[in-house]
Scaffold this active site. Structure first.
Site, short mmCIF file in Angstrom:
data_model
loop_
_atom_site.label_atom_id
_atom_site.label_comp_id
_atom_site.label_asym_id
_atom_site.label_seq_id
_atom_site.Cartn_x
_atom_site.Cartn_y
_atom_site.Cartn_z
N GLY A 98 0.83 -1.21 0.00
CA GLY A 98 0.00 0.00 0.00
C GLY A 98 0.86 1.25 0.00
N ARG A 102 0.88 -4.67 -5.38
CA ARG A 102 1.06 -5.97 -4.74
C ARG A 102 1.42 -6.91 -5.89
NH1 ARG A 102 -0.70 -4.30 0.18
NH2 ARG A 102 -2.49 -2.91 0.14
N ASP A 133 5.52 -4.89 6.21
CA ASP A 133 6.16 -6.16 6.58
C ASP A 133 6.02 -7.22 5.48
OD1 ASP A 133 3.41 -6.21 7.25
OD2 ASP A 133 3.72 -7.92 8.58
N THR A 135 4.21 2.45 5.46
CA THR A 135 2.83 1.93 5.44
C THR A 135 2.00 2.77 6.41
OG1 THR A 135 1.36 0.11 6.04
CG2 THR A 135 3.52 0.09 7.08
N ASP A 152 -0.34 1.70 8.13
CA ASP A 152 -0.86 0.85 9.22
C ASP A 152 -0.03 0.89 10.51
OD1 ASP A 152 -2.73 0.06 7.37
OD2 ASP A 152 -1.72 -1.81 6.86
N ASP A 198 2.11 -1.12 11.43
CA ASP A 198 2.14 -2.48 11.99
C ASP A 198 3.48 -3.17 11.77
OD1 ASP A 198 1.88 -2.68 9.27
OD2 ASP A 198 0.32 -4.19 9.28
N ARG A 258 -5.67 -2.69 8.23
CA ARG A 258 -5.61 -4.14 7.97
C ARG A 258 -5.98 -4.88 9.24
NH1 ARG A 258 -3.17 -6.90 3.53
NH2 ARG A 258 -2.00 -5.09 2.94
N1 LIG Z 1 5.96 -14.45 1.74
C1 LIG Z 1 6.22 -13.69 0.68
N2 LIG Z 1 7.03 -14.14 -0.30
C2 LIG Z 1 7.33 -13.38 -1.37
N3 LIG Z 1 6.83 -12.14 -1.55
C3 LIG Z 1 6.03 -11.64 -0.64
C4 LIG Z 1 5.67 -12.38 0.55
N4 LIG Z 1 4.83 -11.61 1.28
C5 LIG Z 1 4.68 -10.45 0.60
N5 LIG Z 1 5.39 -10.45 -0.53
C6 LIG Z 1 5.47 -9.41 -1.56
O1 LIG Z 1 5.32 -8.12 -0.98
C7 LIG Z 1 4.20 -7.45 -1.57
C8 LIG Z 1 3.60 -6.49 -0.61
O2 LIG Z 1 3.13 -7.17 0.55
P1 LIG Z 1 1.77 -6.72 1.25
O3 LIG Z 1 0.69 -6.71 0.23
O4 LIG Z 1 1.60 -7.59 2.43
O5 LIG Z 1 1.99 -5.20 1.65
P2 LIG Z 1 2.92 -4.54 2.77
O6 LIG Z 1 4.30 -4.40 2.26
O7 LIG Z 1 2.77 -5.30 4.06
O8 LIG Z 1 2.32 -3.08 2.87
P3 LIG Z 1 0.86 -2.64 3.36
O9 LIG Z 1 0.46 -3.59 4.44
O10 LIG Z 1 1.04 -1.28 3.82
O11 LIG Z 1 -0.01 -2.72 2.18
C9 LIG Z 1 3.29 -8.60 -2.01
O12 LIG Z 1 2.39 -8.21 -3.01
C10 LIG Z 1 4.31 -9.59 -2.54
O13 LIG Z 1 4.77 -9.23 -3.82
O1 LIG Z 2 -5.62 -1.05 -1.53
P1 LIG Z 2 -5.79 -2.49 -1.16
O2 LIG Z 2 -4.88 -3.38 -1.90
O3 LIG Z 2 -7.21 -2.91 -1.12
O4 LIG Z 2 -5.29 -2.62 0.35
C1 LIG Z 2 -5.96 -2.12 1.46
C2 LIG Z 2 -5.09 -2.33 2.66
O5 LIG Z 2 -3.90 -1.58 2.48
C3 LIG Z 2 -3.73 -0.69 3.56
O6 LIG Z 2 -4.26 0.55 3.19
C4 LIG Z 2 -2.28 -0.49 3.85
O7 LIG Z 2 -1.73 -1.68 4.26
C5 LIG Z 2 -4.51 -1.35 4.70
O8 LIG Z 2 -4.83 -0.42 5.72
C6 LIG Z 2 -5.69 -1.90 3.96
O9 LIG Z 2 -6.25 -3.01 4.63
#
Ligand SMILES: Nc1ncnc2c1ncn2[C@@H]1O[C@H](COP(=O)(O)OP(=O)(O)OP(=O)(O)O)[C@@H](O)[C@H]1O
Ligand SMILES: O=P(O)(O)OC[C@H]1O[C@](O)(CO)[C@@H](O)[C@@H]1O
Length: 331
Positions: free
Chosen positions: A14, A75, A106, A129, A131, A133, A175
């Site tokens: 995000g 993503r 994360d 992020t 969040d 988190d 989230r």
């Molecule tokens: N276990 C994993 N193995 C490989 N790639 C991963 C894994 N987990 C996450 N990723 C990669 O990281 C990208 C981003 O992860 P995620 O959608 O959980 O967002 P985030 O980095 O936690 O940020 P936010 O929670 O703010 O959206 C995923 O779309 C994927 O490409």
């Molecule tokens: O835009 P998307 O992919 O629906 O993701 C929404 C999620 O991304 C965030 O905005 C950031 O991690 C969360 O708060 C929410 O759950």
């Protein structure tokens, strides 16, 4: 001191206000150290599909105040396939990238750890992020702005709730974390805050919510009443919860889902400063040999924290405010 000539940078997951400020800090710091920066677009998608461009100081001029990310974000399910991480590592190696900086949450760091299994260079994370988190840093980039955006909405809803003496449920993002909800709910004077860290609300037991509403009505008569609800707190969502409450207490409850508004907007000062600090520190830490670490800030000091631990445990929300809200805030 590691000799770094070429760094790659991407924003993933995000988007968060302040990601551009972090990109700017990385590019300017690297330029000052005569390090070349390659920016991959659309997060890990750009890394897998070799969609990149060189980033020079002139490309990051006048972006510190902009929301979103000039590198775009995404993503990327392809990185989660068995062949994804190796392809990403091969692409980095082919471009002679000495180190990769990942700005994200994360999940993005988990992706980075997978790539590290095949990649010879260094990897460092920068927490971006809304969040908040991510463990290992007090705040993530974007969280402070998201609080203010949510707060602005709560204040506005309060006006109409007050005029109509209505009960409003305002759903905020996060989230599975209640950081934004607790902070914006406290600052907005919400009568109740519902988030995963407090307690589990089930359709069969709504008394935790209805009892304080009835108590407030005895005390104040009809008045505006705001319940901040973290997303994913109730089966079927906040609209379903509003409907269930309407049935349970016989007073119409309205739901307002704030949604992606919370991800946008110009970053507040605190996010710009944090992003500048962590972006710059990431480059410096790489030069000092840091690998598989996240650049964070704790007690105002920059710090390194193992990437592998950033998502290990749920970072606790402020216990003092939790207790105050539960014992006093909804009085
Ligand atoms: N276990 C994993 N193995 C490989 N790639 C991963 C894994 N987990 C996450 N990723 C990669 O990281 C990208 C981003 O992860 P995620 O959608 O959980 O967002 P985030 O980095 O936690 O940020 P936010 O929670 O703010 O959206 C995923 O779309 C994927 O490409
Ligand atoms: O835009 P998307 O992919 O629906 O993701 C929404 C999620 O991304 C965030 O905005 C950031 O991690 C969360 O708060 C929410 O759950």
């Amino acid at each position: 001191m590691a000799t770094i000539k070429r760094i790659a940078l991407l924003t993933s997951g995000g988007d968060a206000p302040g990601m551009n400020a972090a990109i700017r800090a990385v590019v300017l710091t690297a330029a000052a150290c005569r390090i070349e920066v390659i920016g991959f677009e659309h997060g890990y998608i750009g890394l897998l599909e070799q969609e990149y461009r060189t980033l020079l100081p002139q490309h990051v001029h006048n972006i510190i105040q902009r929301g979103g990310t000039i590198l775009k974000s995404a993503r990327c399910p392809a990185l989660q396939t068995p062949e994804g991480p190796k392809l990403a590592a091969d692409n980095l190696q082919q471009l002679n990238i000495d180190a990769l900086i990942v700005i994200g949450g994360d999940g993005s760091f988990r992706g980075a750890l997978e790539i590290a299994r095949y990649y010879d260079g260094q990897i460092i994370g920068v927490p971006g992020t809304i969040d908040n988190d991510v463990d290992g840093t007090t705040n993530t980039i974007g969280y402070a702005t998201a609080i203010d955006t949510a707060l602005d909405a709560i204040d506005k809803i309060r006006d109409t709730a007050d005029a109509f003496e209505r009960i409003f449920l305002v759903e905020l993002m996060g989230r599975h974390s209640g950081y934004i909800s607790l902070a914006a709910g406290i600052a907005g004077g919400a009568e109740q805050i519902i988030c995963p860290e407090f307690s589990q609300i089930t359709p069969k037991d709504l008394r935790q919510i209805t009892t304080p509403i009835q108590h407030a009505q005895l005390l104040m008569g009809k008045a505006s009443y705001i319940i901040v609800v973290a997303e994913n707190s109730y089966p079927g969502g906040t609209t379903a919860l509003a409907e269930a409450l309407t049935k349970a207490i016989g007073i119409e409850c309205r739901a307002c889902i704030l949604g992606h508004i919370q991800r946008g907007g110009s970053p507040v000062g605190a996010d710009r400063i944090l992003a500048t600090k962590l972006g710059a520190y990431a480059v410096e830490a790489l030069q000092q040999g840091a690998h598989l670490q996240m650049a964070g800030e704790v007690h105002g000091e920059v710090t390194l924290y193992p990437l592998a631990k950033t998502g290990d445990r749920t970072k606790a929300i402020d216990p003092y405010l939790v207790r105050w809200q539960q014992q006093v805030g909804s009085y």
